[in-house]
Design a protein around this motif. Structure first.
Motif, short mmCIF file in Angstrom:
data_model
loop_
_atom_site.label_atom_id
_atom_site.label_comp_id
_atom_site.label_asym_id
_atom_site.label_seq_id
_atom_site.Cartn_x
_atom_site.Cartn_y
_atom_site.Cartn_z
N PHE A 293 0.85 -1.21 0.00
CA PHE A 293 0.00 0.00 0.00
C PHE A 293 0.88 1.26 0.00
N LYS A 294 1.83 1.31 -0.95
CA LYS A 294 2.75 2.47 -0.99
C LYS A 294 2.01 3.78 -1.19
N ASP A 295 0.94 3.72 -1.94
CA ASP A 295 0.22 4.95 -2.26
C ASP A 295 -0.76 5.36 -1.16
N LYS A 296 -0.87 4.53 -0.11
CA LYS A 296 -1.85 4.83 0.93
C LYS A 296 -1.22 5.42 2.20
N PHE A 297 0.04 5.08 2.49
CA PHE A 297 0.62 5.62 3.72
C PHE A 297 2.13 5.49 3.70
N ASP A 298 2.75 6.31 4.52
CA ASP A 298 4.15 6.17 4.86
C ASP A 298 4.22 5.79 6.33
N TYR A 299 5.39 5.35 6.78
CA TYR A 299 5.47 4.94 8.18
C TYR A 299 6.83 5.29 8.75
N SER A 300 6.89 5.33 10.05
CA SER A 300 8.15 5.56 10.75
C SER A 300 8.13 4.77 12.06
N ILE A 301 9.29 4.25 12.41
CA ILE A 301 9.46 3.51 13.67
C ILE A 301 10.57 4.19 14.46
N THR A 302 10.23 4.70 15.62
CA THR A 302 11.18 5.46 16.43
C THR A 302 11.40 4.76 17.76
N VAL A 303 12.68 4.53 18.10
CA VAL A 303 13.03 3.90 19.37
C VAL A 303 13.89 4.87 20.17
N ASP A 304 13.47 5.15 21.39
CA ASP A 304 14.20 6.06 22.26
C ASP A 304 15.63 5.55 22.46
N GLU A 305 16.61 6.48 22.26
CA GLU A 305 18.01 6.08 22.37
C GLU A 305 18.37 5.61 23.78
N ASN A 306 17.63 6.07 24.77
CA ASN A 306 17.95 5.73 26.16
C ASN A 306 17.48 4.33 26.55
N ILE A 307 16.68 3.71 25.69
CA ILE A 307 16.16 2.38 26.02
C ILE A 307 17.21 1.32 25.69
N ASP A 308 17.50 0.47 26.69
CA ASP A 308 18.34 -0.70 26.45
C ASP A 308 17.40 -1.85 26.06
N VAL A 309 17.32 -2.11 24.76
CA VAL A 309 16.33 -3.08 24.26
C VAL A 309 16.55 -4.49 24.81
N ASN A 310 17.75 -4.73 25.34
CA ASN A 310 18.02 -6.06 25.89
C ASN A 310 17.45 -6.23 27.30
N ASP A 311 17.02 -5.12 27.93
CA ASP A 311 16.50 -5.17 29.29
C ASP A 311 15.01 -5.50 29.32
N PHE A 312 14.34 -5.38 28.18
CA PHE A 312 12.89 -5.57 28.17
C PHE A 312 12.52 -6.76 27.28
N VAL A 313 11.45 -7.44 27.70
CA VAL A 313 10.89 -8.52 26.89
C VAL A 313 9.42 -8.22 26.63
N ILE A 314 8.88 -8.81 25.57
CA ILE A 314 7.51 -8.50 25.15
C ILE A 314 6.89 -9.75 24.54
N PRO A 315 5.60 -9.98 24.71
CA PRO A 315 4.95 -11.12 24.04
C PRO A 315 5.13 -11.03 22.52
N PRO A 316 5.54 -12.10 21.85
CA PRO A 316 5.79 -12.02 20.41
C PRO A 316 4.54 -11.67 19.61
N ILE B 96 5.14 4.49 14.78
CA ILE B 96 5.35 3.57 15.90
C ILE B 96 6.51 4.11 16.71
N SER B 97 6.25 4.46 17.95
CA SER B 97 7.30 5.03 18.79
C SER B 97 7.41 4.24 20.08
N ILE B 98 8.66 4.06 20.52
CA ILE B 98 8.94 3.33 21.76
C ILE B 98 9.75 4.25 22.66
N ALA B 99 9.18 4.57 23.81
CA ALA B 99 9.83 5.51 24.73
C ALA B 99 9.82 4.94 26.13
N GLN B 100 10.82 5.32 26.92
CA GLN B 100 10.92 4.86 28.31
C GLN B 100 10.36 5.95 29.22
#
Length: 734
Positions: free
Chosen positions: A603-626, A652-656
């Protein structure tokens, strides 16, 4: 002043000791004492009873009567029995001709047990038209024997196929003998008895009779076992079979605590084994005679036989020598000869370490380092050598943990706590006891799983046995039709008994099913979670494959290959994580990037997207249901952005927000929930409702299991014409 300080130190030690006793042992001891007092106060009494047939009221002799406390007897010629018991004991009534009866004793009243006999007619197969070659039959039997100890279901299936290709009563007998061997190995003793009997009915064989007697003994049908052993003509046996027969008789007598008869039988077998130089049996029988003398309390005689068995075992293979050392060490422990016990166990431990690389010992075996280290530590503790006791117990705990032997780990940890307590190290004792409590919980959980697995295994085994019996019945009916005039009466009886057997098997299956369902309820949350976790929206898979099809149809093979490659990577990742409750946040981000990339590709003509992850987050410290976030992203694309007149945006943004908490926000400026709902068909609304319901169930189960780890809220994104949707997922750290 010095005296005052000494008194103060003594008081501190005393206070610590009292606190430890209060926290750890007082409650358990008081409960155990109360329970023991209650038991001691209960009076034992003589229970009288009789076992008779329900239709003819004829007495049934030689019925096995056993009390849960250990007392054993049999019915006499009048079907009557007497046995010592107390209120609350469970009475078990076993016999080969009826189903086992269980009765809880409530008082000293006279018990009358009416049973419906299930006597089997003499059944003997006749030669029928060949359905396969001898080579096929032998090949199938060989395959069954190969899988006998590896995979019971495969082995039974090979036997069923062999029966289809059987050409004679001899082959029938062989097939049922192997089937009995399978059930005997997998501890389904009642089924082993049934199939050995069928084998003998097809063709009498002393080897199978010995196996049948052993199966009776293991199924606790002791009188039937003795009768089978004594019915065998000893003059027809080989020397090995004769020794095995005497050994089996001794085992039955030992089980029924008739020790003198057990010694006589073992001695007869020992004389034959010595005369014909059957070395392995000479060792075994010396060891068994020693065990009987030990049970009788005649320690000196037991010691003499153990010394002989230990000497003989050293001349055999290493494993047999280790087994005998461990038996003798257990005997020395009973005699409180801890120094000799420790020395033998250390020797056994060295031998185990030598052969462990070439041999595989499961945790049930006595030949495991963790068990021997535990027993050495226990012996040192009994000698008050606390330093050595602690060292060996810690080794046992470490090895048990490495080999996932929770039982030994639990016992060794408790013993370690007791040793620390006796040594005056109360802080360490308390820590060890807490670890023991945690291990008890783990053991309980593991036992629940094993019970569930055993129920499923038993159910499968019974079903396969049922199919084999049905096969045999069908074949017998076919043969009866072939000889209708001669075998008509026998055929009618066979049909009747087949129906009776089918009803009994159905009852047994229903009973096993009931137990299975009862155990399964304990695992409902885990099963529900696994089911929900393994689901992925079928619309996405269907539409993704349609996209590939459209690319191929337009001869855009390169794009189709690229899309299919990304899609396969996503599916593989989803399947790899399908068994996990939680995965690292880093993996989930990779999955989201891949999934969103695929949706954007379509759906290229329908939307653009962005995924932002806070630099301060240590992604190895958190777990999430798949794939928890995937349905929300799919809803945003398919029900919001897809219908937008202008090009939209998915963010899509991920912030601590806190040290132990992160917030995942999914926003889109699509048409919003209300408009999307108005555009859906009834079927689409139903599917979407079901999908979102599954997510809610999954989050609810996870929160119940992991204490409110996940929180999800869904709101409108903005107050414009295209209101969009905003999903906030809050995730807490362990």
């Amino acid at each position: 002043m010095r005296k005052f300080i000494d008194i103060k130190l003594q008081m501190n030690v005393l206070v610590k000791y009292l606190i430890f006793l209060y926290l750890v042992f007082s409650t358990g001891f008081m409960f155990g004492q109360q329970r023991n007092d209650a038991v001691n106060q209960e009076k034992r009494f003589t229970v009288r009873g009789a076992v008779i047939e329900s239709d003819t009221y004829k007495p049934i002799p030689d019925v096995n009567i056993e009390v849960s406390g250990g007392a054993y007897t049999t019915t006499d010629a009048l079907g009557e029995f007497r046995i010592e018991a107390k209120k609350g004991d469970e009475l078990t009534i076993r016999h080969k001709d009826f189903e086992t009866v269980y009765y809880t004793i409530k008082s000293s009243e006279r018990i009358k047990v009416e049973v419906q006999p299930n006597k089997m007619d003499e059944y003997k197969s006749k030669l029928f038209k060949s359905r396969g070659s001898v080579q096929i039959f032998k090949s199938l039997i060989d395959s069954a024997e190969v899988y006998l100890k590896k995979d019971a279901k495969k082995s039974i299936q090979f036997i069923a196929d062999a029966l289809k290709n059987s050409r004679s009563v001899k082959e029938n007998s062989e097939a049922y003998e192997v089937l009995g061997d399978v059930y005997l190995y997998w501890k389904q003793y009642d089924l082993a008895v049934s199939n050995y009997r069928i084998s003998i009915q097809n063709r009498a064989n002393n080897t199978v009779k010995i196996k049948l007697a052993k199966a009776y003994q293991l199924n606790k049908n002791y009188q039937e076992s003795l009768a089978t052993y004594n019915d065998i003509d000893k003059t027809e046996l080989s020397n090995w079979e004769l020794v095995t027969l005497y050994e089996g008789l001794g085992d039955v007598h030992q089980n029924t605590k008739t020790f003198n008869a057990a010694i006589d039988a073992y001695t007869e077998g020992l004389n034959v084994a010595k005369k014909h130089l059957i070395s392995p049996k000479v060792t075994d029988l010396n060891s068994k005679i020693a065990q009987v003398y030990d049970a009788k309390g005649e320690s000196q005689k037991a010691k003499g036989y153990f010394n002989e068995s230990l000497k003989l075992a050293k001349t055999q293979n290493k494993k047999r020598g280790i087994e005998e050392k461990i038996k003798v060490a257990d005997f020395q422990n009973n005699l409180s000869d801890y120094s000799s016990e420790i020395e033998l166990r250390k020797q056994a431990l060295e031998d185990i370490n030598e052969i462990e690389t070439d041999s595989v010992f499961d945790n049930e075996s006595a030949l495991t380092p963790q068990k021997q280290n535990y027993k050495i530590g226990n012996a040192y503790a009994l000698q008050k050598d606390f330093g050595q006791a602690i060292s060996y117990l810690e080794k046992s705990i470490e090895e048990a943990d490495d080999k996932e032997d929770l039982i030994v780990q639990k016992d060794a940890t408790r013993k370690l706590s007791e040793v620390y307590r006796d040594a005056g190290e109360f802080d360490k004792a308390l820590v060890a006891y807490q670890q023991y409590v945690d291990l008890v919980d783990k053991v309980y959980s593991k036992k629940e799983q094993e019970i569930s697995q055993a129920a499923r295994f038993s159910k499968d085994i019974v079903n396969k046995q049922n199919r084999i019996l049905s096969l045999e019945s069908d074949r017998a009916l076919s043969e009866s039709k072939y000889q209708l005039n001669i075998e008509q009466a026998r055929r009618q009886k066979l049909i009747i008994y087949s129906l009776i057997g089918g009803v009994i098997l159905l009852l047994v299956t229903a009973f096993l099913m009931f137990n299975y369902i009862k155990q399964q309820r304990l695992a409902n949350n885990l099963l529900a979670l696994k089911t929900l976790r393994s689901q992925m929206n079928p619309h996405f898979i269907f539409n993704a494959l349609n996209s590939v099809n459209s690319f191929i149809a337009s001869n855009d093979e390169r794009t189709a290959n690229k899309y299919l490659t990304d899609f396969s990577l996503l599916m593989r990742a989803v399947l790899e994580n399908s068994e996990e409750d939680f995965i690292p946040l880093e993996k989930e981000i990779e999955l989201l990037e891949l999934y969103t990339k695929l949706e954007h590709f379509r759906f290229k003509d329908k939307f653009d997207y962005s995924i932002t992850v806070d630099e301060n987050i240590d992604v190895n410290d958190f777990v999430i249901p798949p794939m928890l976030l995937q349905p929300y992203i799919e809803n945003a694309v398919w029900h919001g952005l897809r219908y937008k007149k202008t090009k939209g945006h998915l963010n899509i943004s991920i912030a601590q927000t806190k040290p132990d908490e992160i917030k995942i926000t999914i926003t889109d400026d699509g048409i919003g929930r209300q408009k999307s709902k108005a555009l859906k068909t009834k079927n689409q609304q139903k599917q979407n409702s079901k999908g979102m319901g599954n997510i809610k169930k999954r989050v609810s189960i996870l929160n119940a299991m992991y204490k409110d780890k996940v929180d999800v809220s869904v709101t409108d994104f903005q107050d414009e014409d295209d209101t969009g949707t905003k999903v906030i997922v809050t995730l807490k750290k362990d």
